[in-house]
Design a protein around this motif. Structure first.
Motif, PDB file in Angstrom:
ATOM      1  N   SER A 171       0.860  -1.256   0.029  1.00  0.00           N
ATOM      2  CA  SER A 171      -0.026  -0.044  -0.004  1.00  0.00           C
ATOM      3  C   SER A 171       0.769   1.367   0.069  1.00  0.00           C
ATOM      4  O   SER A 171       1.999   1.279   0.699  1.00  0.00           O
ATOM      5  N   PHE A 173       0.198   3.916   1.471  1.00  0.00           N
ATOM      6  CA  PHE A 173       0.041   4.660   2.796  1.00  0.00           C
ATOM      7  C   PHE A 173       0.211   3.568   3.855  1.00  0.00           C
ATOM      8  O   PHE A 173      -0.407   2.680   4.111  1.00  0.00           O
ATOM      9  N   SER A 179       6.485   3.243   6.531  1.00  0.00           N
ATOM     10  CA  SER A 179       6.095   2.009   6.587  1.00  0.00           C
ATOM     11  C   SER A 179       7.241   1.102   7.319  1.00  0.00           C
ATOM     12  O   SER A 179       6.722  -0.094   8.091  1.00  0.00           O
ATOM     13  N   SER A 250      -1.355   1.478  -6.716  1.00  0.00           N
ATOM     14  CA  SER A 250      -1.296   1.902  -5.404  1.00  0.00           C
ATOM     15  C   SER A 250      -2.501   2.169  -4.695  1.00  0.00           C
ATOM     16  O   SER A 250      -2.920   1.781  -3.566  1.00  0.00           O
ATOM     17  N   TRP A 251      -3.490   2.879  -5.532  1.00  0.00           N
ATOM     18  CA  TRP A 251      -4.863   3.173  -4.621  1.00  0.00           C
ATOM     19  C   TRP A 251      -5.672   1.985  -4.512  1.00  0.00           C
ATOM     20  O   TRP A 251      -6.284   1.955  -3.587  1.00  0.00           O
ATOM     21  N   TYR A 254      -4.578   0.043  -1.768  1.00  0.00           N
ATOM     22  CA  TYR A 254      -4.811   0.675  -0.315  1.00  0.00           C
ATOM     23  C   TYR A 254      -6.221   0.532   0.173  1.00  0.00           C
ATOM     24  O   TYR A 254      -6.565   0.151   0.969  1.00  0.00           O
ATOM     25  N   ARG A 255      -7.079   0.569  -1.062  1.00  0.00           N
ATOM     26  CA  ARG A 255      -8.594   0.398  -0.822  1.00  0.00           C
ATOM     27  C   ARG A 255      -8.772  -1.047  -0.145  1.00  0.00           C
ATOM     28  O   ARG A 255      -9.702  -1.462   0.730  1.00  0.00           O
ATOM     29  N   ARG A 258      -7.501  -1.607   3.196  1.00  0.00           N
ATOM     30  CA  ARG A 258      -8.463  -1.060   4.217  1.00  0.00           C
ATOM     31  C   ARG A 258      -9.467  -1.903   4.473  1.00  0.00           C
ATOM     32  O   ARG A 258     -10.010  -2.255   5.492  1.00  0.00           O
ATOM     33  N   GLU A 280      -3.457   4.598   9.518  1.00  0.00           N
ATOM     34  CA  GLU A 280      -3.620   6.138   9.041  1.00  0.00           C
ATOM     35  C   GLU A 280      -2.730   6.955   9.804  1.00  0.00           C
ATOM     36  O   GLU A 280      -2.206   8.103   9.051  1.00  0.00           O
TER      37      GLU A 280
END
Length: 304
Positions: A171, A173, A179, A250-251, A254-255, A258, A280
């Motif tokens: 991810s 983030f 990280s 990457s997005w 990340y989704r 999560r 976060e």
């Protein structure tokens, strides 16, 4: 008529979502301690300075400077070792520049720079993990015993294991350097798990090495002067396309990360939410970065 109503209603929903996001960001900023607020403004100042430098000096001169630097490094007998060693430095917080250094490997060596970037990424982050875990073991133990979000994150990662560690590692983030610190802060993450999970970032590393190799030819004025318009457009399109693909991937990751944390089977939803918040807030609340703050545990506290 109904179709027109729907089309008119969509912008209002979008504006409301943007407004809600802005308000949530403002509220989160207000809750930050002084060190975290200074970090936020320092980051803003850094990017503003970079943008001003780009406008004042110009992209052509900056690109030429990077190209000249890369060529100097590539002509040194152990130039690759300079780049490799630099990965060890920028893997420690609060350093930045991991993606830039990967791109520089592409500038200097083309796709032959991938082993340098991949090896530096892998061993530099592992070295950071070992040093931080060794130096801050007592602080880490105190933090994990008193911070409810960190306890939740440790519970979630211990439940899911390596697959979730790999998903978080891939991810965007928290950012790369944080990280490294995040995983060093989680007692349930072993070195071998962290080491294996780092392999999942290799596709991203390969993309940015490739982008660097394409940008190198565009950055050198002499090479650029001998290119026809079609070749220039092709190189620019490939470079931009590579960055867009990496950002989109990457997005999506990340989704997915999560969503995976928030819907773990066998783990109470309250713990899932706290674990997601811990990730976060990795930049502002990691035990190895900020001051230790006592926090009463909420989900392990015995009921009265």
């Amino acid at each position: 008529m109904d179709g027109n109503r729907n089309r008119i209603h969509k912008p209002a929903i979008t504006f409301a979502q943007v407004k809600q996001f802005g308000w949530a960001a403002l509220q989160r900023y207000r809750k930050l301690n002084t060190y975290s607020k200074l970090f936020v403004w320092g980051t803003v100042a850094l990017y503003a300075s970079l943008a001003a430098t780009l406008v004042i000096i110009g992209p052509d001169r900056i690109g030429q400077t990077l190209y000249n630097l890369a060529q100097k490094i590539s002509h040194y007998p152990f130039g690759w070792l300079i780049l490799f060693a630099t990965f060890f430095v920028i893997s420690f917080p609060p350093c930045v520049g991991h993606t830039t250094l990967i791109t520089l490997c592409g500038y200097a060596y083309g796709m032959k720079g991938f082993p340098i970037a991949a090896g530096g990424t892998l061993f530099g982050s592992a070295f950071t993990f070992i040093v931080l875990r060794f130096l801050f073991s007592r602080r880490l133990q105190k933090w994990s015993q008193s911070n409810e979000k960190w306890q939740a994150l440790e519970t979630v990662i211990a439940t899911k294991g390596l697959p979730l560690i790999m998903l978080i590692r891939a991810s965007p983030f928290p950012p790369w350097v944080y990280s490294n610190t995040l995983f060093a802060s989680i007692q349930s993450v072993a070195l071998w798990q962290f080491f294996l999970a780092t392999f999942v970032v290799f596709p991203k590393v390969a993309i940015f090495v490739f982008v660097g190799s394409r940008l190198a030819s565009l950055s050198d004025g002499e090479q650029r002067s001998h290119m026809d318009t079609t070749t220039k457009i092709l190189n620019v399109s490939i470079s931009v396309g590579g960055v867009v693909v990496a950002a989109l991937a990457s997005w999506i990751i990340y989704r997915a990360m999560r969503n995976e944390i928030l819907h773990l089977q066998g783990v109470p939803p309250e713990i899932d939410e706290l674990a997601a918040e811990a990730i976060e807030e990795a930049e502002e609340g990691a035990p190895l970065l900020g001051p230790h703050r006592e926090n009463t545990d909420r989900y392990d506290r015995p009921s009265a």
